[in-house]
Design a protein around this motif. Structure first.
Motif, PDB file in Angstrom:
ATOM      1  N   GLU A 284     -21.556  17.500  17.416  1.00  8.98           N
ATOM      2  CA  GLU A 284     -20.690  18.665  17.611  1.00  8.98           C
ATOM      3  C   GLU A 284     -19.248  18.331  17.981  1.00  8.98           C
ATOM      4  O   GLU A 284     -18.506  19.198  18.430  1.00  8.98           O
ATOM      5  CB  GLU A 284     -21.285  19.627  18.654  1.00  8.98           C
TER       6      GLU A 284
ATOM      7  N   LYS B  49     -25.887  26.637   8.606  1.00  9.35           N
ATOM      8  CA  LYS B  49     -27.059  25.866   8.194  1.00  9.35           C
ATOM      9  C   LYS B  49     -27.111  25.678   6.685  1.00  9.35           C
ATOM     10  O   LYS B  49     -26.901  26.608   5.922  1.00  9.35           O
ATOM     11  CB  LYS B  49     -28.322  26.594   8.666  1.00  9.35           C
TER      12      LYS B  49
ATOM     13  N   LEU C  23     -21.910  31.658  21.443  1.00 14.70           N
ATOM     14  CA  LEU C  23     -23.175  32.266  21.831  1.00 14.70           C
ATOM     15  C   LEU C  23     -23.527  33.320  20.787  1.00 14.70           C
ATOM     16  O   LEU C  23     -22.729  34.205  20.487  1.00 14.70           O
ATOM     17  CB  LEU C  23     -23.048  32.911  23.217  1.00 14.70           C
ATOM     18  N   LYS C  24     -24.715  33.181  20.209  1.00 14.00           N
ATOM     19  CA  LYS C  24     -25.169  34.112  19.178  1.00 14.00           C
ATOM     20  C   LYS C  24     -26.489  34.723  19.612  1.00 14.00           C
ATOM     21  O   LYS C  24     -27.135  34.233  20.532  1.00 14.00           O
ATOM     22  CB  LYS C  24     -25.347  33.370  17.849  1.00 14.00           C
ATOM     23  N   LYS C  25     -26.874  35.766  18.905  1.00 11.86           N
ATOM     24  CA  LYS C  25     -28.116  36.453  19.222  1.00 11.86           C
ATOM     25  C   LYS C  25     -28.895  36.687  17.938  1.00 11.86           C
ATOM     26  O   LYS C  25     -28.343  37.141  16.937  1.00 11.86           O
ATOM     27  CB  LYS C  25     -27.804  37.782  19.896  1.00 11.86           C
TER      28      LYS C  25
ATOM     29  N   LYS D   1     -32.922  36.932  21.036  1.00 11.06           N
ATOM     30  CA  LYS D   1     -32.785  35.645  21.729  1.00 11.06           C
ATOM     31  C   LYS D   1     -31.361  35.136  21.576  1.00 11.06           C
ATOM     32  O   LYS D   1     -30.783  35.186  20.496  1.00 11.06           O
ATOM     33  CB  LYS D   1     -33.749  34.611  21.147  1.00 11.06           C
ATOM     34  N   GLU D   2     -30.824  34.618  22.669  1.00  7.02           N
ATOM     35  CA  GLU D   2     -29.485  34.044  22.634  1.00  7.02           C
ATOM     36  C   GLU D   2     -29.563  32.533  22.429  1.00  7.02           C
ATOM     37  O   GLU D   2     -30.477  31.880  22.930  1.00  7.02           O
ATOM     38  CB  GLU D   2     -28.737  34.354  23.934  1.00  7.02           C
ATOM     39  N   TYR D   3     -28.619  32.011  21.674  1.00  7.16           N
ATOM     40  CA  TYR D   3     -28.557  30.574  21.425  1.00  7.16           C
ATOM     41  C   TYR D   3     -27.112  30.209  21.077  1.00  7.16           C
ATOM     42  O   TYR D   3     -26.310  31.073  20.751  1.00  7.16           O
ATOM     43  CB  TYR D   3     -29.500  30.179  20.277  1.00  7.16           C
ATOM     44  N   LEU D   4     -26.805  28.922  21.156  1.00  8.80           N
ATOM     45  CA  LEU D   4     -25.481  28.445  20.764  1.00  8.80           C
ATOM     46  C   LEU D   4     -25.534  28.024  19.306  1.00  8.80           C
ATOM     47  O   LEU D   4     -26.363  27.201  18.916  1.00  8.80           O
ATOM     48  CB  LEU D   4     -25.050  27.263  21.635  1.00  8.80           C
ATOM     49  N   GLY D   5     -24.665  28.599  18.500  1.00  9.93           N
ATOM     50  CA  GLY D   5     -24.648  28.290  17.074  1.00  9.93           C
ATOM     51  C   GLY D   5     -23.232  28.192  16.545  1.00  9.93           C
ATOM     52  O   GLY D   5     -22.262  28.499  17.237  1.00  9.93           O
TER      53      GLY D   5
END
Length: 158
Positions: free
Chosen positions: A96, A39, A107-109, A113-117
């Motif tokens: 992307e 980011k 997959l990150k945490k 909370k897990e999310y795609l980053g």
């Protein structure tokens, strides 16, 4: 298909800052560093970008161009680039496609909370478009110096 070491990287085209369109095949004859970061304007991403900025002349001397890539939009990229005085372009990869080519969406945490980053990663491509080195799951301290050393060694070998 994702990139693999010692194989040609599929040609891609992407929008970048300064109104540019980056196409890998247009960069033949130069080594290319593509670094992916999560980011714009966040502490680690700023520090990493500043490292590439501060070593920019040495990368240029090693016949190497640099591109930063994130999923941020062009306006965010332009602001980030201007504020940090980056001498290199930032690629906006909102769809992307470049991230998928380099397989950096993971997959990150965060706070449970897990999310795609975007997994902080860097790739060194030689003058013929072949992937010569990759760094995945990058930790910022010392990273730019390691990439620069690899780019210099690659330039001397060619």
């Amino acid at each position: 298909m994702a990139v693999a070491l010692d194989t040609p990287v599929a040609d891609f085209k992407a929008d970048a800052t300064s109104g540019q369109t980056v196409q890998l095949s247009d960069l033949k004859g130069r080594n290319v560093v593509i670094y992916f970061y999560p980011k714009d304007s966040t502490p680690s991403c700023t520090t990493e970008g500043q490292g590439f900025r501060d070593h920019y002349a040495a990368f240029q001397a090693a016949n190497t161009v640099i591109f930063g890539v994130s999923r941020d939009g062009m306006k965010s990229h332009e602001n980030f680039k201007c504020k940090q005085a980056f001498p290199f372009e930032l690629i906006s990869d909102k769809d992307e496609s470049v991230c998928q080519l380099f397989d950096v969406i993971k997959l990150k945490k965060l706070y449970g909370k897990e999310y795609l980053g975007v997994d902080r990663s860097t790739f060194l491509i030689d003058q013929d478009g072949v992937l010569r080195q990759e760094w995945r799951g990058v930790k910022v301290p010392g990273h730019v110096e390691a990439v620069l050393a690899a780019a210099q060694a690659l330039n001397q070998a060619e």
